[in-house]
Scaffold this motif. Structure first.
Motif, PDB file in Angstrom:
ATOM      1  N   CYS A 101       5.627   6.052 -17.191  1.00 25.26           N
ATOM      2  CA  CYS A 101       6.668   5.846 -18.192  1.00 25.26           C
ATOM      3  C   CYS A 101       6.911   7.079 -19.049  1.00 25.26           C
ATOM      4  O   CYS A 101       7.821   7.095 -19.887  1.00 25.26           O
ATOM      5  CB  CYS A 101       6.298   4.660 -19.087  1.00 25.26           C
ATOM      6  SG  CYS A 101       4.715   4.849 -19.941  1.00 25.26           S
ATOM      7  N   GLU A 102       6.115   8.134 -18.829  1.00 24.64           N
ATOM      8  CA  GLU A 102       6.199   9.331 -19.662  1.00 24.64           C
ATOM      9  C   GLU A 102       6.709  10.555 -18.897  1.00 24.64           C
ATOM     10  O   GLU A 102       6.849  11.630 -19.472  1.00 24.64           O
ATOM     11  CB  GLU A 102       4.819   9.640 -20.244  1.00 24.64           C
ATOM     12  CG  GLU A 102       4.300   8.521 -21.126  1.00 24.64           C
ATOM     13  CD  GLU A 102       2.808   8.581 -21.377  1.00 24.64           C
ATOM     14  OE1 GLU A 102       2.347   7.906 -22.317  1.00 24.64           O
ATOM     15  OE2 GLU A 102       2.098   9.282 -20.625  1.00 24.64           O
ATOM     16  N   ALA A 103       6.952  10.379 -17.619  1.00 25.70           N
ATOM     17  CA  ALA A 103       7.391  11.499 -16.778  1.00 25.70           C
ATOM     18  C   ALA A 103       8.046  10.928 -15.528  1.00 25.70           C
ATOM     19  O   ALA A 103       8.021   9.716 -15.287  1.00 25.70           O
ATOM     20  CB  ALA A 103       6.202  12.389 -16.411  1.00 25.70           C
ATOM     21  N   GLU A 104       8.608  11.812 -14.713  1.00 31.31           N
ATOM     22  CA  GLU A 104       9.182  11.387 -13.438  1.00 31.31           C
ATOM     23  C   GLU A 104       8.101  10.784 -12.548  1.00 31.31           C
ATOM     24  O   GLU A 104       6.941  11.171 -12.606  1.00 31.31           O
ATOM     25  CB  GLU A 104       9.825  12.583 -12.730  1.00 31.31           C
ATOM     26  CG  GLU A 104      11.055  13.145 -13.415  1.00 31.31           C
ATOM     27  CD  GLU A 104      12.268  12.244 -13.283  1.00 31.31           C
ATOM     28  OE1 GLU A 104      12.318  11.436 -12.341  1.00 31.31           O
ATOM     29  OE2 GLU A 104      13.170  12.343 -14.130  1.00 31.31           O
ATOM     30  N   SER A 105       8.512   9.834 -11.706  1.00 25.81           N
ATOM     31  CA  SER A 105       7.563   9.204 -10.788  1.00 25.81           C
ATOM     32  C   SER A 105       7.038  10.205  -9.766  1.00 25.81           C
ATOM     33  O   SER A 105       7.725  11.149  -9.373  1.00 25.81           O
ATOM     34  CB  SER A 105       8.255   8.041 -10.056  1.00 25.81           C
ATOM     35  OG  SER A 105       7.395   7.474  -9.084  1.00 25.81           O
ATOM     36  N   LYS A 106       5.784  10.010  -9.360  1.00 24.93           N
ATOM     37  CA  LYS A 106       5.275  10.765  -8.219  1.00 24.93           C
ATOM     38  C   LYS A 106       6.231  10.556  -7.046  1.00 24.93           C
ATOM     39  O   LYS A 106       6.814   9.492  -6.929  1.00 24.93           O
ATOM     40  CB  LYS A 106       3.883  10.261  -7.825  1.00 24.93           C
ATOM     41  CG  LYS A 106       2.842  10.369  -8.937  1.00 24.93           C
ATOM     42  CD  LYS A 106       1.544   9.708  -8.497  1.00 24.93           C
ATOM     43  CE  LYS A 106       0.540   9.674  -9.651  1.00 24.93           C
ATOM     44  NZ  LYS A 106      -0.726   9.025  -9.263  1.00 24.93           N
ATOM     45  N   PRO A 107       6.420  11.561  -6.194  1.00 25.40           N
ATOM     46  CA  PRO A 107       5.703  12.837  -6.100  1.00 25.40           C
ATOM     47  C   PRO A 107       6.303  13.978  -6.922  1.00 25.40           C
ATOM     48  O   PRO A 107       5.937  15.125  -6.703  1.00 25.40           O
ATOM     49  CB  PRO A 107       5.791  13.153  -4.612  1.00 25.40           C
ATOM     50  CG  PRO A 107       7.108  12.579  -4.200  1.00 25.40           C
ATOM     51  CD  PRO A 107       7.263  11.308  -5.004  1.00 25.40           C
ATOM     52  N   HIS A 108       7.194  13.689  -7.840  1.00 22.93           N
ATOM     53  CA  HIS A 108       7.703  14.741  -8.725  1.00 22.93           C
ATOM     54  C   HIS A 108       6.522  15.343  -9.499  1.00 22.93           C
ATOM     55  O   HIS A 108       5.627  14.614  -9.933  1.00 22.93           O
ATOM     56  CB  HIS A 108       8.729  14.155  -9.696  1.00 22.93           C
ATOM     57  CG  HIS A 108       9.521  15.175 -10.435  1.00 22.93           C
ATOM     58  ND1 HIS A 108       9.001  15.898 -11.494  1.00 22.93           N
ATOM     59  CD2 HIS A 108      10.797  15.625 -10.269  1.00 22.93           C
ATOM     60  CE1 HIS A 108       9.922  16.725 -11.953  1.00 22.93           C
ATOM     61  NE2 HIS A 108      11.015  16.593 -11.231  1.00 22.93           N
ATOM     62  N   PRO A 109       6.477  16.649  -9.708  1.00 22.44           N
ATOM     63  CA  PRO A 109       5.305  17.283 -10.325  1.00 22.44           C
ATOM     64  C   PRO A 109       5.236  17.214 -11.846  1.00 22.44           C
ATOM     65  O   PRO A 109       4.313  17.780 -12.447  1.00 22.44           O
ATOM     66  CB  PRO A 109       5.433  18.740  -9.870  1.00 22.44           C
ATOM     67  CG  PRO A 109       6.913  18.955  -9.752  1.00 22.44           C
ATOM     68  CD  PRO A 109       7.449  17.639  -9.213  1.00 22.44           C
TER      69      PRO A 109
ATOM     70  N   HIS B  10       0.830  -1.207   0.000  1.00 22.56           N
ATOM     71  CA  HIS B  10       0.000   0.000   0.000  1.00 22.56           C
ATOM     72  C   HIS B  10       0.865   1.257   0.000  1.00 22.56           C
ATOM     73  O   HIS B  10       0.520   2.258  -0.638  1.00 22.56           O
ATOM     74  CB  HIS B  10      -0.897   0.022   1.244  1.00 22.56           C
ATOM     75  CG  HIS B  10      -2.055  -0.906   1.164  1.00 22.56           C
ATOM     76  ND1 HIS B  10      -3.094  -0.890   2.067  1.00 22.56           N
ATOM     77  CD2 HIS B  10      -2.356  -1.891   0.278  1.00 22.56           C
ATOM     78  CE1 HIS B  10      -3.974  -1.821   1.747  1.00 22.56           C
ATOM     79  NE2 HIS B  10      -3.546  -2.447   0.664  1.00 22.56           N
ATOM     80  N   ASP B  11       1.967   1.202   0.710  1.00 20.98           N
ATOM     81  CA  ASP B  11       2.779   2.402   0.902  1.00 20.98           C
ATOM     82  C   ASP B  11       3.609   2.767  -0.327  1.00 20.98           C
ATOM     83  O   ASP B  11       4.233   3.830  -0.335  1.00 20.98           O
ATOM     84  CB  ASP B  11       3.702   2.235   2.111  1.00 20.98           C
ATOM     85  CG  ASP B  11       3.995   3.552   2.799  1.00 20.98           C
ATOM     86  OD1 ASP B  11       3.060   4.380   2.909  1.00 20.98           O
ATOM     87  OD2 ASP B  11       5.140   3.784   3.213  1.00 20.98           O
ATOM     88  N   VAL B  12       3.628   1.918  -1.362  1.00 19.00           N
ATOM     89  CA  VAL B  12       4.348   2.273  -2.590  1.00 19.00           C
ATOM     90  C   VAL B  12       3.417   2.430  -3.780  1.00 19.00           C
ATOM     91  O   VAL B  12       3.868   2.803  -4.868  1.00 19.00           O
ATOM     92  CB  VAL B  12       5.447   1.232  -2.933  1.00 19.00           C
ATOM     93  CG1 VAL B  12       6.462   1.131  -1.813  1.00 19.00           C
ATOM     94  CG2 VAL B  12       4.845  -0.128  -3.255  1.00 19.00           C
ATOM     95  N   ILE B  13       2.128   2.149  -3.594  1.00 20.41           N
ATOM     96  CA  ILE B  13       1.188   2.318  -4.700  1.00 20.41           C
ATOM     97  C   ILE B  13       1.091   3.799  -5.037  1.00 20.41           C
ATOM     98  O   ILE B  13       0.938   4.650  -4.163  1.00 20.41           O
ATOM     99  CB  ILE B  13      -0.191   1.735  -4.340  1.00 20.41           C
ATOM    100  CG1 ILE B  13      -0.106   0.208  -4.254  1.00 20.41           C
ATOM    101  CG2 ILE B  13      -1.236   2.137  -5.378  1.00 20.41           C
ATOM    102  CD1 ILE B  13      -1.381  -0.467  -3.801  1.00 20.41           C
ATOM    103  N   GLY B  14       1.172   4.104  -6.301  1.00 23.36           N
ATOM    104  CA  GLY B  14       1.221   5.481  -6.769  1.00 23.36           C
ATOM    105  C   GLY B  14       2.571   5.825  -7.365  1.00 23.36           C
ATOM    106  O   GLY B  14       2.672   6.687  -8.235  1.00 23.36           O
ATOM    107  N   LEU B  15       3.604   5.145  -6.883  1.00 23.18           N
ATOM    108  CA  LEU B  15       4.931   5.308  -7.471  1.00 23.18           C
ATOM    109  C   LEU B  15       4.998   4.560  -8.793  1.00 23.18           C
ATOM    110  O   LEU B  15       4.228   3.629  -9.039  1.00 23.18           O
ATOM    111  CB  LEU B  15       5.995   4.773  -6.512  1.00 23.18           C
ATOM    112  CG  LEU B  15       6.095   5.428  -5.137  1.00 23.18           C
ATOM    113  CD1 LEU B  15       7.085   4.668  -4.268  1.00 23.18           C
ATOM    114  CD2 LEU B  15       6.499   6.890  -5.266  1.00 23.18           C
ATOM    115  N   SER B  16       5.927   4.936  -9.652  1.00 19.66           N
ATOM    116  CA  SER B  16       6.140   4.156 -10.868  1.00 19.66           C
ATOM    117  C   SER B  16       6.611   2.763 -10.470  1.00 19.66           C
ATOM    118  O   SER B  16       7.189   2.565  -9.400  1.00 19.66           O
ATOM    119  CB  SER B  16       7.175   4.828 -11.764  1.00 19.66           C
ATOM    120  OG  SER B  16       8.442   4.831 -11.148  1.00 19.66           O
ATOM    121  N   LEU B  17       6.364   1.774 -11.333  1.00 21.43           N
ATOM    122  CA  LEU B  17       6.674   0.386 -10.992  1.00 21.43           C
ATOM    123  C   LEU B  17       8.148   0.182 -10.642  1.00 21.43           C
ATOM    124  O   LEU B  17       8.444  -0.459  -9.623  1.00 21.43           O
ATOM    125  CB  LEU B  17       6.243  -0.541 -12.132  1.00 21.43           C
ATOM    126  CG  LEU B  17       6.474  -2.037 -11.895  1.00 21.43           C
ATOM    127  CD1 LEU B  17       5.773  -2.514 -10.629  1.00 21.43           C
ATOM    128  CD2 LEU B  17       5.999  -2.837 -13.106  1.00 21.43           C
TER     129      LEU B  17
END
Length: 223
Positions: A135-143, A41-48
């Motif tokens: 895959c098209e931008a920096e992983s969250k939490p980068h804006p 749960h604590d890594v969901i939202g990050l890129s794979l």
């Protein structure tokens, strides 16, 4: 009209149980200790790749990382049958917001092919004017994902809002100077989300829908 940007997993789609299941199967297949549901749960939202690196820090080489990525994608796409429905009320909310004139977008930790696949399965892609994937931008939490959506839509942060179930979604919004809304029916609870100072925290898609319509359209939701 506002630009309303949604996270996908855990915000619009109830895919968290499947993600947990596939992460644990990936670990077993790689002969690693399966992570707990709370750890996933604590890594969901990050890129794979970022999520896998946090869950399995001992897998440092490029070959090891590629193997984990391939295993996870195999289980998620091909092998695991855990249902991933839209949350109750989500399709009605998207349709209603679109009819009111809102522009909708998605900023997700999914890969593009994953988002395209679920859009086809749920017939929801037509609701969204923009989308950016991990895959098209920096992983969250980068804006970067939000910045690209704003540029594509020629919109300002002041007329936009980011909605997500993860602290990473809300931190991304803060980094882009966009207001945020948290939802507690995904991966992170009220206490974790409140620490990121969102404008509102919704306990259900119905509550989220009601707040959005009241706040941005000064109206009420009709069933």
């Amino acid at each position: 009209m506002p630009l309303i940007i949604f996270d996908w997993d855990g915000t619009l789609m109830d895919s968290v149980p499947r993600i947990v299941s596939c992460m644990q199967k990936t670990a077993r297949a790689a002969k690693l200790t399966p992570p707990s549901p709370a750890a996933v749960h604590d890594v969901i939202g990050l890129s794979l790749p970022v999520a896998l690196a946090q869950l399995f820090p001992e897998q440092r080489t490029e070959t090891e990382q590629e193997r984990l990525t391939s295993l996870y994608r195999y289980y998620y796409v091909e092998e695991d049958t855990t249902p991933t429905p839209l949350f109750d009320g989500v399709e009605h909310m998207l349709s209603d917001l679109k009819q009111r004139g809102a522009r909708l977008a998605v900023a997700t930790g999914k890969a593009r092919r994953g988002l395209d696949r679920v859009w086809q399965e749920t017939n929801t892609g037509h609701f969204f004017s923009s989308s950016y994937c991990a895959c098209e931008a920096e992983s969250k939490p980068h804006p970067e994902m939000l910045q690209r959506i704003l540029a594509e839509q020629q919109e300002t942060p002041e007329n936009s809002v980011m909605i997500g179930d993860s602290k990473f979604d809300l931190r991304m919004a803060a980094a882009a100077q966009i207001a945020s809304v948290g939802v507690t029916y995904g991966v992170h609870g009220r206490e974790v989300l409140a620490a990121e100072s969102p404008r509102y925290i919704a306990a259900s898609p119905r509550a989220l829908h009601t707040w959005l319509v009241k706040t941005y359209f000064h109206a009420t939701v009709k069933d």
